[in-house]
Structures are given as C-alpha cells and as structure tokens.
Design a protein around this motif. Structure first.
Motif, PDB file in Angstrom:
ATOM      1  N   GLN A   1       0.814  -1.224   0.000  1.00 25.59           N
ATOM      2  CA  GLN A   1       0.000   0.000   0.000  1.00 25.59           C
ATOM      3  C   GLN A   1       0.847   1.273   0.000  1.00 25.59           C
ATOM      4  OE1 GLN A   1       0.053  -2.271   2.474  1.00 25.59           O
ATOM      5  NE2 GLN A   1       0.036  -1.308   4.486  1.00 25.59           N
ATOM      6  N   ASN A   2       2.152   1.111   0.318  1.00 24.61           N
ATOM      7  CA  ASN A   2       3.050   2.278   0.304  1.00 24.61           C
ATOM      8  C   ASN A   2       3.907   2.362  -0.963  1.00 24.61           C
ATOM      9  OD1 ASN A   2       2.087   3.012   2.798  1.00 24.61           O
ATOM     10  ND2 ASN A   2       3.788   2.091   3.925  1.00 24.61           N
ATOM     11  N   LEU A   3       3.494   1.617  -1.987  1.00 27.55           N
ATOM     12  CA  LEU A   3       4.280   1.599  -3.224  1.00 27.55           C
ATOM     13  C   LEU A   3       3.566   2.304  -4.375  1.00 27.55           C
ATOM     14  CD1 LEU A   3       5.564  -2.091  -3.063  1.00 27.55           C
ATOM     15  CD2 LEU A   3       6.810  -0.020  -2.426  1.00 27.55           C
ATOM     16  N   THR A   4       2.448   2.950  -4.076  1.00 34.44           N
ATOM     17  CA  THR A   4       1.656   3.552  -5.161  1.00 34.44           C
ATOM     18  C   THR A   4       2.187   4.925  -5.580  1.00 34.44           C
ATOM     19  OG1 THR A   4       0.111   4.466  -3.567  1.00 34.44           O
ATOM     20  CG2 THR A   4      -0.462   2.324  -4.495  1.00 34.44           C
ATOM     21  N   SER A   5       2.941   5.594  -4.708  1.00 31.91           N
ATOM     22  CA  SER A   5       3.474   6.917  -5.047  1.00 31.91           C
ATOM     23  C   SER A   5       4.924   6.800  -5.480  1.00 31.91           C
ATOM     24  CB  SER A   5       3.416   7.853  -3.846  1.00 31.91           C
ATOM     25  OG  SER A   5       2.086   8.010  -3.434  1.00 31.91           O
ATOM     26  N   TYR A   6       5.176   7.159  -6.721  1.00 36.60           N
ATOM     27  CA  TYR A   6       6.549   7.068  -7.226  1.00 36.60           C
ATOM     28  C   TYR A   6       6.787   8.090  -8.334  1.00 36.60           C
ATOM     29  CZ  TYR A   6       4.350   4.155 -10.893  1.00 36.60           C
ATOM     30  OH  TYR A   6       3.546   3.692 -11.912  1.00 36.60           O
ATOM     31  N   TYR A   7       8.061   8.289  -8.641  1.00 35.74           N
ATOM     32  CA  TYR A   7       8.496   9.173  -9.726  1.00 35.74           C
ATOM     33  C   TYR A   7       9.110   8.326 -10.830  1.00 35.74           C
ATOM     34  CZ  TYR A   7       7.843  12.538  -6.026  1.00 35.74           C
ATOM     35  OH  TYR A   7       7.289  13.274  -5.009  1.00 35.74           O
ATOM     36  N   ARG A   8       9.011   8.815 -12.060  1.00 30.36           N
ATOM     37  CA  ARG A   8       9.495   8.052 -13.223  1.00 30.36           C
ATOM     38  C   ARG A   8      10.243   8.988 -14.167  1.00 30.36           C
ATOM     39  NH1 ARG A   8       7.154   3.904 -15.632  1.00 30.36           N
ATOM     40  NH2 ARG A   8       7.657   2.894 -13.658  1.00 30.36           N
ATOM     41  N   TYR A   9      11.431   8.588 -14.576  1.00 32.99           N
ATOM     42  CA  TYR A   9      12.160   9.344 -15.606  1.00 32.99           C
ATOM     43  C   TYR A   9      13.173   8.436 -16.293  1.00 32.99           C
ATOM     44  CZ  TYR A   9      16.539   9.661 -12.949  1.00 32.99           C
ATOM     45  OH  TYR A   9      17.702   9.347 -12.306  1.00 32.99           O
TER      46      TYR A   9
END
Ligand code: SG4
Ligand code: ZN
Length: 258
Positions: free
Chosen positions: A187-195
């Motif tokens: 449940q704590n893996l839904t917020s992320y950054y991508r580049y």
C-alpha cells in the motif's frame, strides 16, 4: 565503450567522465526531483510485482562500488507505465558516512541516508550487458531509507553479513531472503516518480527507466552505520558511495497517478 579502470582516485565520481564517455552524457542519473515540476501521469498505476515474496539463497558481494546481491529466481515487475515485463537481476545500496546522508536521488533537495536499487532488465535478455544496448533495456527501482528508533529486523541477515564482505571482491552466502522483506508494504508503493536516465556508476549507460518510490524504508542508526564497515578497493572505508546529482537537461519527471 572503453573499460573503466581504477587507478588514481578511483572512488571520485568527478573523474569518471575522463575514463568513460557515457558519464558525460545528457541523460545521466541520479537527479534531484523537484516535485512541483513533476507531471502527474494517470498511466503510472501501481506496479505488478511477481514472485517478490519467494525466498531465495544468494550471496552478498563487495564489488568495489557497493555491496550487491544477485537474484537467482524469476521475480518480475510490469505495469506502472512500463512497456514490458522486466526481471530482477540484483540489488545493491548507496550510503553515506556513519549513518549520515548518502542517497543518490534527492527530493526537493533533500537527501536520505541510504538508497536501495533493485536492478531489472527486460525479460527476454540473457544478461545486463545486452540489456544496456537497449535505451529502455534496464529498469531500476529506487527506495529511500529513513532513520527509525527501532531496528528493522527484516534487514538483520544482510546487515550481519557486512562484516564478512569488508574487502573488495569478497563475498559471503546469505540465509534465505525475499525481495518483499526489503521494500515497503504494497500500500506504500503507489506513489513514485518516473524518468529516463542512466546507470550511476561507469559506464553510466543511458539505458535505464528509473522508478523512485516516495515512501522510505525504516532502519535504525546502528543499522545504517553498519554499512560504513565495508571498504573500497583501496581499503578506505566505503562511505559516500553515491554519485552527485546530474543535470536534468530538459528531461520531464513524471509522478504516479495515485
Ligand atoms: C553498483 O555498483 C552495482 O553493484 C552494479 O552492479 C551496478 O551496475 C551499478 O551500481 C550501477 O547501477 O542502479 N546504481 S545503478 O545505476 O547494474 C549495474 C553490477 O556491477 C550494471 C552488476
Ligand atoms: Zn545503484
């Protein structure tokens, strides 16, 4: 692509572009993520983790840049805006000095004490060197650590082995571990950054789809400090084994939709 050799001041990242062309490229990692400049992307849904709960036997190795653990089972990631399935190859860490700041990526200028990298390559490749010839052949998941009051027991087996891999090129076998025990709960893996970026060590190949998760993993100060026991090739303490942040050069950083 020239071979990186470690001669004078081999631990200093500013020397790398002299040894290897790619380290002076325009899409390098790590970067500082300026959250107000990130673009929310609704296609960046939660990743699908397969076989991350499976336990495996492996060894931990000091490779002169980090400590690294090979992943001998088929654990994969897909979804989350990735174009295909990627399989986990190895994980390693970057840290500071005696529990001080040492992450590679920073968020709004904030550096964390340590960063975990789980390196994946496209499922059909047989080795990383082949995957690195594909501009999106490698996917690295980055997780930050934060200092917590109590120890994170899920890291005991790895931290206990650090004393056995002090010297570069030494390795030691680990008791069975799984990838889920290393990362935050789902449940704590839904917020992320991508580049799109590069490897953070030579040859700094620009073939990496980066996913940097917002929620950190807790470790106590004593656990963080244990990493400073490891040594570089020149027998100096392996501390601050992070690369400094690199210019964005106009790249867009995306953030997950949830
Ligand atoms: C560390 O030195 C790893 O141990 C390397 O693994 C890794 O290289 C390198 O960092 C760069 O990876 O996620 N920080 S990073 O960009 O994964 C590769 C090995 O040498 C190729 C296998
Ligand atoms: Zn790394």
């Amino acid at each position: 692509q020239s071979q990186f050799t470690c001669e004078h001041q081999c631990n200093a990242p500013e020397k790398w572009n002299h040894a290897n062309q790619d380290c002076g490229g325009r899409s390098q990692s790590p970067i500082n993520i300026v959250t107000r400049k990130t673009l929310k992307d609704e296609t960046l849904t939660p990743l699908q983790f397969k076989n991350y709960q499976q336990t495996f036997r492996s060894s931990i190795k000091n490779n002169g840049h980090s400590v690294q653990v090979g992943i001998p089972i088929t654990s994969t990631i897909s979804g989350g805006g990735l174009l295909t399935t990627y399989k986990a190859v190895q994980f390693h860490l970057h840290w500071g000095k005696d529990g001080g700041l040492g992450s590679e990526h920073t968020i709004d200028g904030e550096q964390y004490p340590m960063e975990l990298h789980i390196v994946h390559m496209k499922n059909h490749y047989v080795d990383l060197s082949t995957a690195l010839r594909d501009p999106v052949g490698v996917a690295v998941l980055g997780f930050f650590y934060e200092e917590s009051k109590s120890a994170n027991r899920k890291y005991d087996s790895i931290i206990n082995m650090l004393q056995s891999v002090r010297a570069t090129n030494s390795n030691a076998s680990l008791p069975p571990i799984s990838l889920v025990q290393l990362i935050p709960p789902e449940q704590n893996l839904t917020s992320y950054y991508r580049y799109r970026g590069s490897l953070t060590t030579p040859g700094c190949t620009e073939a990496v789809v980066w996913t940097v998760f917002e929620n950190p993993i807790p470790l106590s100060m004593e656990q963080l400090r244990a990493f400073s026991k490891v040594q570089f090739r020149d027998s100096k303490s392996m501390v601050n084994n992070f690369r400094p942040i690199q210019p964005l050069n106009g790249r867009q950083v995306f953030r997950s939709g949830s």
